[in-house]
Design an enzyme around this catalytic site. Sequence first.
Site, mmCIF file in Angstrom:
data_model
loop_
_atom_site.group_PDB
_atom_site.id
_atom_site.type_symbol
_atom_site.label_atom_id
_atom_site.label_comp_id
_atom_site.label_asym_id
_atom_site.label_seq_id
_atom_site.Cartn_x
_atom_site.Cartn_y
_atom_site.Cartn_z
ATOM 1 N N GLY A 1 6.535 2.422 3.119
ATOM 2 C CA GLY A 1 7.986 2.283 3.116
ATOM 3 C C GLY A 1 8.528 1.337 2.068
ATOM 4 N N LYS A 2 7.822 1.220 0.930
ATOM 5 C CA LYS A 2 8.284 0.325 -0.139
ATOM 6 C C LYS A 2 9.639 0.747 -0.688
ATOM 7 C CE LYS A 2 4.853 0.940 -2.880
ATOM 8 N NZ LYS A 2 4.152 1.934 -2.041
ATOM 9 N N CYS B 1 1.235 6.963 22.271
ATOM 10 C CA CYS B 1 2.199 5.909 21.938
ATOM 11 C C CYS B 1 1.717 4.560 22.457
ATOM 12 C CB CYS B 1 3.569 6.234 22.525
ATOM 13 S SG CYS B 1 4.300 7.763 21.896
ATOM 14 N N LYS C 1 0.838 -1.200 0.000
ATOM 15 C CA LYS C 1 0.000 0.000 0.000
ATOM 16 C C LYS C 1 0.877 1.256 0.000
ATOM 17 C CE LYS C 1 -4.070 1.738 2.528
ATOM 18 N NZ LYS C 1 -3.618 3.115 2.768
ATOM 19 N N GLY C 2 0.355 2.356 -0.516
ATOM 20 C CA GLY C 2 1.129 3.589 -0.540
ATOM 21 C C GLY C 2 1.488 4.086 0.853
ATOM 22 N N GLY C 3 2.709 4.578 1.009
ATOM 23 C CA GLY C 3 3.126 5.188 2.268
ATOM 24 C C GLY C 3 3.595 4.245 3.349
ATOM 25 N N ASP D 1 7.137 3.082 -10.120
ATOM 26 C CA ASP D 1 6.142 3.936 -9.470
ATOM 27 C C ASP D 1 6.203 5.332 -10.093
ATOM 28 O OD1 ASP D 1 4.531 5.440 -7.831
ATOM 29 O OD2 ASP D 1 5.360 4.660 -5.961
ATOM 30 N N CYS E 1 3.554 8.593 27.326
ATOM 31 C CA CYS E 1 2.816 9.038 26.135
ATOM 32 C C CYS E 1 1.599 8.133 25.906
ATOM 33 C CB CYS E 1 3.736 9.019 24.916
ATOM 34 S SG CYS E 1 2.900 9.360 23.354
#
Length: 343
Positions: free
Chosen positions: A38-39, A287, A34-36, A63, A284
Amino acid sequence: MSSTAIIGDDDVLEPTLQCLLDQKTLRWIFVGGKGGVGKTTTSCSLAIQLSKVRKSVLLISTDPAHNLSDAFGQKFGKEARLIDGYDNLSAMEIDPNGSIQDLMASGGADGNDDAMGGFGLGGMMQDLAFSIPGVDEAMSFAEVLKQVKSLSYEVIVFDTAPTGHTLRFLQFPTVLEKALSKLSQLSGQFGPMLNSVLGARGGLPGGQNLDDILSKMESLRETIAEVNSQFKDADMTTFVCVCIAEFLSLYETERMIQELTSYHIDTHCIVVNQLLFPGKDNACQQCGARRKMQKKYLNEIKDLYEDFNVVRMPLLVEEVRGREKLESFSDMLVHPFQPAHED
């Protein structure tokens, strides 16, 4: 699956991509997801690791959003170029959209006899070509293969477009074979008429005749059939899935694996990026909540893909850009990340 150490149990696969470095028969490695997720970072890092154990490695981006240049801080284009600091690692960026017009316009113009030449078929053949679903990806990928075949690389890594485009992209051998077979069939039926029409209009560009074009198309079909065979050979080709521990990304990964299986393309490695490992006393709340969500999907990945090499990569405080940071990231693909605390 724990990422704190390489597990020696025969029933559990190592949480690394070391198996890809050890498999010397591999020639084609696709990295997608999927886009975004870290390919590009993963494909660049894998190519760096491969360059340490292979004589020559080519990294290709298909791409349209080309990020190789940004990742390495070096401009790449349609021609393979050595990456600064390496003597056996090259890269190139090719847009798989919109090259069919160039291919048809340039076919035979310079009189060469390469497999893609001879496609100056006139408006009628262009209309026919554009009517075939997926032919743009097919023709563009054929152009990639033409360039790749003219060079000599031991292994080729593809940084692919987001999932949907990649799945269409991998269908190109079948699509192109069908298209060329259909054109051949039509030429058999209407060849004499086409020759008469073309003769009356002054013939084809470059003085070519229809038989020459059909011969080149058949040669191209044979090349595509050979590549198709290699793609379906698990000894020569594999697909590395990249995702993050979220529902949509996991859903896309499962869909992609199912599709790859239907295409008979091997896939046995998954890289899970952007994982949080908050400290034991971290206050956090966001987190902690995100880590809880990630653990849920990591457990699902463990259950779904027990026969996969699943690599867990941490969320980093800085962007992975430049050779030094890519080298550091690539080390974690073969030496599992060891968090200071893991709940």
